[in-house]
Design a protein around this motif. Structure first.
Motif, PDB file in Angstrom:
ATOM      1  N   GLU A 275      38.135  17.052  28.418  1.00  0.00           N
ATOM      2  CA  GLU A 275      38.558  16.955  29.813  1.00  0.00           C
ATOM      3  C   GLU A 275      38.196  15.601  30.410  1.00  0.00           C
ATOM      4  N   LYS A 276      37.033  15.074  30.034  1.00  0.00           N
ATOM      5  CA  LYS A 276      36.580  13.784  30.573  1.00  0.00           C
ATOM      6  C   LYS A 276      36.874  12.622  29.629  1.00  0.00           C
ATOM      7  N   ASN A 277      37.611  12.929  28.549  1.00  0.00           N
ATOM      8  CA  ASN A 277      38.018  11.878  27.604  1.00  0.00           C
ATOM      9  C   ASN A 277      36.794  11.170  27.012  1.00  0.00           C
ATOM     10  N   MET A 278      35.807  11.962  26.599  1.00  0.00           N
ATOM     11  CA  MET A 278      34.569  11.429  26.050  1.00  0.00           C
ATOM     12  C   MET A 278      34.352  11.953  24.630  1.00  0.00           C
ATOM     13  N   MET A 283      29.359  13.032  26.098  1.00  0.00           N
ATOM     14  CA  MET A 283      29.373  14.171  27.021  1.00  0.00           C
ATOM     15  C   MET A 283      27.955  14.725  27.211  1.00  0.00           C
ATOM     16  N   ILE A 284      27.203  14.815  26.118  1.00  0.00           N
ATOM     17  CA  ILE A 284      25.835  15.336  26.205  1.00  0.00           C
ATOM     18  C   ILE A 284      24.970  14.417  27.063  1.00  0.00           C
ATOM     19  N   GLU A 285      25.114  13.099  26.827  1.00  0.00           N
ATOM     20  CA  GLU A 285      24.347  12.134  27.628  1.00  0.00           C
ATOM     21  C   GLU A 285      24.735  12.238  29.102  1.00  0.00           C
ATOM     22  N   TYR A 286      26.002  12.413  29.357  1.00  0.00           N
ATOM     23  CA  TYR A 286      26.484  12.537  30.738  1.00  0.00           C
ATOM     24  C   TYR A 286      25.876  13.771  31.400  1.00  0.00           C
TER      25      TYR A 286
END
Length: 299
Positions: A275-278, A283-286
């Motif tokens: 969804e966030k194009n990661m 994504m985990i870091e975010y």
């Protein structure tokens, strides 16, 4: 034009219009060649429709004669079996062929090669609208043949020339094998790399708007290059630059960690990353940073 007793007869090419004129003169004895002359395709079509309307009003031609003429013309077109190798499911083929024919349609007839000049007989109107899917591009390719000036023999020769050229393009899979199947970050980077070539840059196949399109556009841009040595050099440099980029990222303080999670959690993590194009690690870091920032605010 025909307004009441029959349909308006249209023609996409001089070839089609000439067929209708010849068919009318041979089938309806009361028709007159003198009434069908004109300086342009539009004028000849106007004269053709006026003559046909007159013949129908005088009961010398059936009301459905325009449909009969169209059916007769379709029967002269090259059978669809000749185009079967242009599979709409083959994205690489449809993208390359659509772009290749579109580029040729913009060039003047300066080449003395007969095969190249024959390509100029295809309809350039088929490539006016930009396309986003292989299926749409395949439809345009067929339209270029059917609405062009090439007769059946010329169309067959063109298809054979294109098939040979495609076999050569298709055999070069260095880039295809290098691009990762599920790595939008790499696709975006590869597209940006091609755009930043300053010496003898490659003409972009088209301007992509999504990550998936960028991958396809990178492949098509390379495929469209006729200079094999230049093409292989660019791919080699691009691969090395990507490897250097990944090495720098690994050397920037990041270390691999192994964590366990349920399948359900992994699926949710994948969905969030997509969804966030990661990437998953991004994504985990975010998520960790976001949660930590919330805690600092609450404190």
């Amino acid at each position: 034009m025909i307004r009441s007793n029959s349909e308006v007869l249209e023609a996409a090419s001089e070839r089609e219009c000439a067929f209708y004129v010849d068919y009318l003169l041979k089938t309806i004895k009361a028709s007159s060649a003198r009434n069908l002359r004109g300086e342009s395709l539009e004028e000849r079509l106007l004269k053709l429709n006026e003559e046909l309307e007159t013949l129908i009003n005088k009961n010398r031609a059936p009301k459905n004669f325009a449909s009969q003429m169209r059916t007769a013309f379709r029967s002269t077109q090259l059978p669809s079996s000749y185009f079967r190798w242009i599979d709409k499911k083959d994205e690489r083929l449809c993208n390359w062929l659509w772009c290749y024919l579109k580029r040729l349609s913009k060039k003047p007839e300066l080449d003395t090669d007969d095969a190249h000049n024959s390509l100029q007989l295809l309809s350039n109107k088929a490539f006016i609208i930009e396309r986003e899917t292989a299926a749409e591009r395949q439809t345009d390719i067929l339209t270029a043949f059917y609405d062009g000036e090439a007769d059946q023999k010329q169309q067959q020769d063109i298809l054979e020339t294109l098939k040979v050229k495609w076999q050569d393009v298709q055999s070069r899979n260095t880039l295809i094998n290098w691009l990762e199947e599920n790595n939008p970050t790499q696709w975006r980077w590869a597209w940006s790399y091609l755009q930043n070539i300053t010496q003898r840059p490659l003409e972009p196949a088209w301007v992509p708007h999504s990550d998936t399109e960028k991958k396809a556009a990178v492949i098509a841009t390379i495929d469209l290059s006729d200079n094999v040595d230049r093409k292989e050099l660019i791919i080699d440099k691009m691969k090395k630059a990507w490897s250097q980029k990944k090495f720098r990222e690994k050397s920037s303080g990041k270390k691999p960690y192994s964590i366990s999670m349920t399948l359900n959690t992994k699926q949710k993590l994948n969905a969030l990353a997509e969804e966030k194009n990661m990437k998953i690690n991004e994504m985990i870091e975010y998520l960790v940073r976001s949660e930590y920032n919330k805690r600092e605010i609450n404190e």
